[in-house]
Scaffold this active site. Structure first.
Site, PDB file in Angstrom:
ATOM      1  CB  SER A   1      -3.488  -1.553  12.867  1.00 30.57           C
ATOM      2  OG  SER A   1      -2.166  -2.068  12.893  1.00 30.57           O
ATOM      3  CG  ASP A   2      -2.092  -2.315   6.266  1.00 25.86           C
ATOM      4  OD1 ASP A   2      -1.140  -3.107   6.450  1.00 25.86           O
ATOM      5  OD2 ASP A   2      -2.526  -2.070   5.121  1.00 25.86           O
ATOM      6  CG  HIS A   3       3.542  -3.130   7.946  1.00 22.78           C
ATOM      7  ND1 HIS A   3       4.611  -2.343   8.265  1.00 22.78           N
ATOM      8  CD2 HIS A   3       3.999  -4.406   7.926  1.00 22.78           C
ATOM      9  CE1 HIS A   3       5.673  -3.093   8.430  1.00 22.78           C
ATOM     10  NE2 HIS A   3       5.330  -4.363   8.229  1.00 22.78           N
TER      11      HIS A   3
END
Ligand code: BGC
Length: 778
Positions: A296-298
């Site tokens: 996932s992104d942040h």
């Protein structure tokens, strides 16, 4: 199989045996460079199956956690978490010394001794900073893109890193979006080529090699199409456009072997990428056959609540794991929610196992099971000074930077300048070490960057006199300064000169009066072309235009050097500057590279990888627009054709544009045949001639147009390019092979087809000025 049996017997030992036939990693020494032979897929599968069978649920969930060093938890707690088997990988640490105790906790102390991996955002260089990706793409030289990634991998792996969150291959057609700077531009073909070259550079022959990094292609998908160019905004797009224009670069990166994918923060047609089963399972896994790990992104799993598709963390975690998000980055929801989701039967163990399988598979492919320390090496061999000059690759960076510069104007051959007389270097970016590196400059040190002023001084030595004035702040708006400095108050990036704009301009004009030539560096601070840095205007910020105008009034030759990460509104400088050079953010060696071009030690050859509009109102202004029923007709500006009546039609600078110190001509197009049989090929050729007095390089660009098809097709599409060097007066025939595959597009049923009928071949040195010839696909 033999290797697997050895492993199965040694139940507590997870390192080593699967790689028994490979040259052994430098377990106790410094990282070596010996390539690593990968065991068979079956051996890998057996190894991972065995490991998963021995893992507890908590250990499995631990593997799905990617922790941000410094942000998520203090170091002692992190070490405890790793030793407890509750961490799969970390990112943001950049030395072997920092990484070693973390790997010790994983590979020596945790129950199953599963190594962790270390990642970082190494986008355009690690310690030596190369030009930003938009600059690298401007070279139209894939060996440059590859070399930048290779050098970055060599430097980063020597710092104990295993993976990079790059390349960023989001197509950007909206320069308001600050992350335009991070990508390779607007064109599906050029960005795809760059994606491939970049992955090849980062991973080398194998991501298991001690001097390789595993590449995580990002941001999957369509992040560059956020509505209005406003970061993190929604994306709403037809499937045909996705398949045709926006998806190919991700696919190209994966086909080149990238081991990882980072999932985008945006939603796509109503479903966030992070909870998008269609995207992550149907398309990525089933249609494309991707076998690596997704991350996932942040904080993106948690953000599913803010998107409004999950009512709480439990639902968010369930949606993400079901959709196919293997690892959660800087996000607590997997840790908190997955245990109960599994125990209650809401999430099948199968989903957890398949995510764990990908994480372990990635570590296996990075070579970490064979030797968790293959990049961290032995403490005795740690560099004494991680920033030592000897660790930099300045020459490669200078070479890449020179090739990334785009000459936009050169009236009366103002450039190259003579190395003589009095030269004034002016502007807020003329001596800005931090800005020349661009955003996402990894472990690059501003103190090691060469500014334009320094570059000019080094080029001239005692041959000419150099004077300097700052001339303006980059912005005069205190709110913008506050915004840009928000992330790090202790080390503000934008430091304002306290004088008024009038005082600064006055000083610059005085300096200019005593000079023969003015080199003026204007543009954006690097933070203006970054994540969360969308703009509503493309103008030169603050009083920079006023500075240019005041300097022009001195009557001295005005050479504008641009530093920016997106197309800017350059109407005034285009009309008034004597010369103008787009330098993007050229990296550690930027100043030297720019001076090489200004003084003629290198003849510029870069071409724009993105259209420069005349005004923000023209956005989107990309060149490969779909055809329409009432196109604007040059020379006939009649009513009821598609245009803005209050502005000149067309871009300020087209895609593919860039000048040289020499000139080139392109002959008409010759085709080997005017018909192409199904499955056949034909050859298109032109003769390119260097009509000037200097040797020089240019980029010959091949565009195709499908004249009539079952769906509306673009006015033209880039399908090939070749960079050639011609001596003064030399001509060369440049040939392109055209095959049926190059004529294919996604039709209304999303089938990739070539339809019979007329096609135009267009060849030129930019996207607007082309020679054309037609053929028929039978
Ligand atoms: C960015 C990613 C980056 C990640 C980790 C996010 O904010 O969108 O591109 O890889 O941070 O630094």
């Amino acid at each position: 199989m033999r290797m697997f049996c050895a492993l199965a017997l040694a139940a507590s030992l997870v390192v080593g045996p699967a790689f028994a036939d490979a040259p052994s990693g430098p377990n106790n020494g410094a990282p070596g460079n010996a390539p690593v032979a990968m065991p068979s897929p079956a051996a890998k599968q057996a190894f991972i199956d065995d490991l998963i069978a021995r893992m507890t649920l908590d250990e499995k969930i631990g593997q799905l956690r990617l922790i941000s060093i410094g942000a998520d938890m203090p170091q002692p707690m992190l070490i405890k978490e790793i030793a407890a088997g509750r961490v799969g990988g970390t990112f943001n640490s950049v030395t072997r010394e920092d990484n070693r105790p973390l790997q010790d906790a994983a590979a020596k102390q945790s129950r199953l001794k599963i190594p962790i991996f270390f990642a970082y955002d190494i986008v355009h260089g690690h310690r030596t900073v190369f030009p930003i990706s938009l600059g690298l793409a401007s070279s139209w030289d894939m060996s440059v893109v590859k070399q930048a990634a290779r050098v970055a991998a060599i430097e980063a792996s020597a710092d104990g890193l295993d993976a990079t969150f790059a390349p960023m291959v989001d197509i950007s057609r909206d320069p308001r979006w600050g992350r335009t700077s991070e990508g390779f531009g607007e064109d599906p073909y050029l960005v795809s080529q760059s994606a491939r070259a970049s992955v090849q550079g980062f991973q080398g022959a194998s991501p298991a090699n001690p001097d390789s990094l595993m590449a995580f292609v990002k941001h999957f998908a369509l992040y560059g199409a956020v509505e209005g160019g406003r970061d993190y905004n929604v994306v709403d797009m037809s499937l045909m456009r996705m398949y045709q224009d926006y998806l190919p670069p991700y696919r190209a990166g994966l086909d080149a072997g990238a081991g990882g994918v980072m999932i985008a923060l945006n939603s796509i047609n109503g479903t966030p990428a992070t909870s998008n089963k269609w995207l992550l399972r149907d398309l990525l896994r089933d249609e494309w056959g991707f076998k690596g790990v997704t991350v996932s992104d942040h904080g993106a799993i948690e953000e599913l609540m803010r998107h409004g598709v999950a009512k709480d963390g439990r639902e968010a975690a369930k949606l993400a794991i079901e959709a196919g998000v293997d690892m959660s980055m800087a996000d607590v929801q997997y840790l908190k929610q997955l245990p109960d989701l599994v125990k209650s039967g809401a999430v099948p163990m199968r989903d957890i196992d398949s995510a764990v399988r990908e994480v372990l598979g990635a570590k296996y492919d990075m070579g970490l099971f064979a030797d968790p320390y293959r990049r961290i090496g032995n403490a005795a061999q740690d560099p004494k000074d991680v920033n030592a000059e000897s660790r930099l690759h300045r020459e490669a960076a200078r070479d890449a930077a020179r090739k990334s510069l785009v000459l936009l104007e050169n009236r009366h051959d103002t450039l190259p300048l003579r190395k003589a007389g009095r030269i004034a270097v002016i502007g807020p970016l003329a001596d800005a070490k931090i800005d020349v590196m661009g955003s996402w400059s990894a472990a690059g040190k501003a103190s090691q960057a060469v500014t334009l002023l320094q570059g000019v001084r080094d080029a001239l030595g005692k041959q000419a006199q150099v004077s300097y004035a700052r001339g303006a702040n980059i912005t005069d708006d205190p709110r913008v300064v506050e915004y840009l400095n928000f992330l790090d108050w202790d080390n503000p990036e934008v430091v304002q000169d306290k004088r008024t704009p009038q005082q600064m301009i006055h000083e610059a004009v005085q300096v200019a009066r005593h000079a023969d030539t003015l080199i003026v560096a204007v543009g954006e601070s690097r933070g203006m072309s970054h994540e969360a840095s969308s703009r509503t205007s493309l103008s030169l910020p603050g009083s920079q235009l006023a500075l240019l105008q005041a300097l022009k009034a001195t009557g001295k030759p005005l050479v504008v050097v641009l530093m920016n990460g997106r197309p800017l509104d350059l109407n005034w400088p285009k009309a008034n500057a004597d010369a103008m050079l787009e330098t993007w953010y050229a990296g550690t060696e930027g100043g030297h590279a720019i001076a090489d071009v200004l003084f003629g030690d290198y003849n510029p050859s870069g071409k724009l990888p993105i259209t420069f509009p005349r005004s923000i109102g023209q956005i989107p202004a990309y060149y490969n627009q779909l055809r329409i029923g009432r196109p604007f007709t040059p020379g006939k500006p009649a009513n009821y054709t598609s245009q803005y009546f209050d502005a000149q039609y067309g871009p300020l600078y087209p895609f593919g544009y860039g000048l040289s110190y020499t000139t080139f001509s392109v002959s008409g197009v010759t085709l080997s045949s005017r018909t192409m049989a199904r499955g056949g090929t034909l050859e298109a050729s032109v003769t390119v001639r260097n009509t000037g007095k200097r040797d020089g390089e240019t980029v010959v660009q091949l565009y195709l147009q499908d004249v009539a098809a079952s769906v509306v097709r673009p006015v033209k599409e880039l399908k090939g390019f070749r960079k050639i060097l011609l001596k003064a007066g030399e001509s060369r025939e440049v040939r392109f092979a055209i095959d049926e595959d190059m004529l294919k597009f996604y039709n209304a049923q999303l089938k990739h087809v070539a339809e019979p009928g007329d096609f135009n071949v267009q060849i030129g040195l930019d996207s607007e000025h082309v020679q054309q010839q037609g053929f028929v696909l039978q």
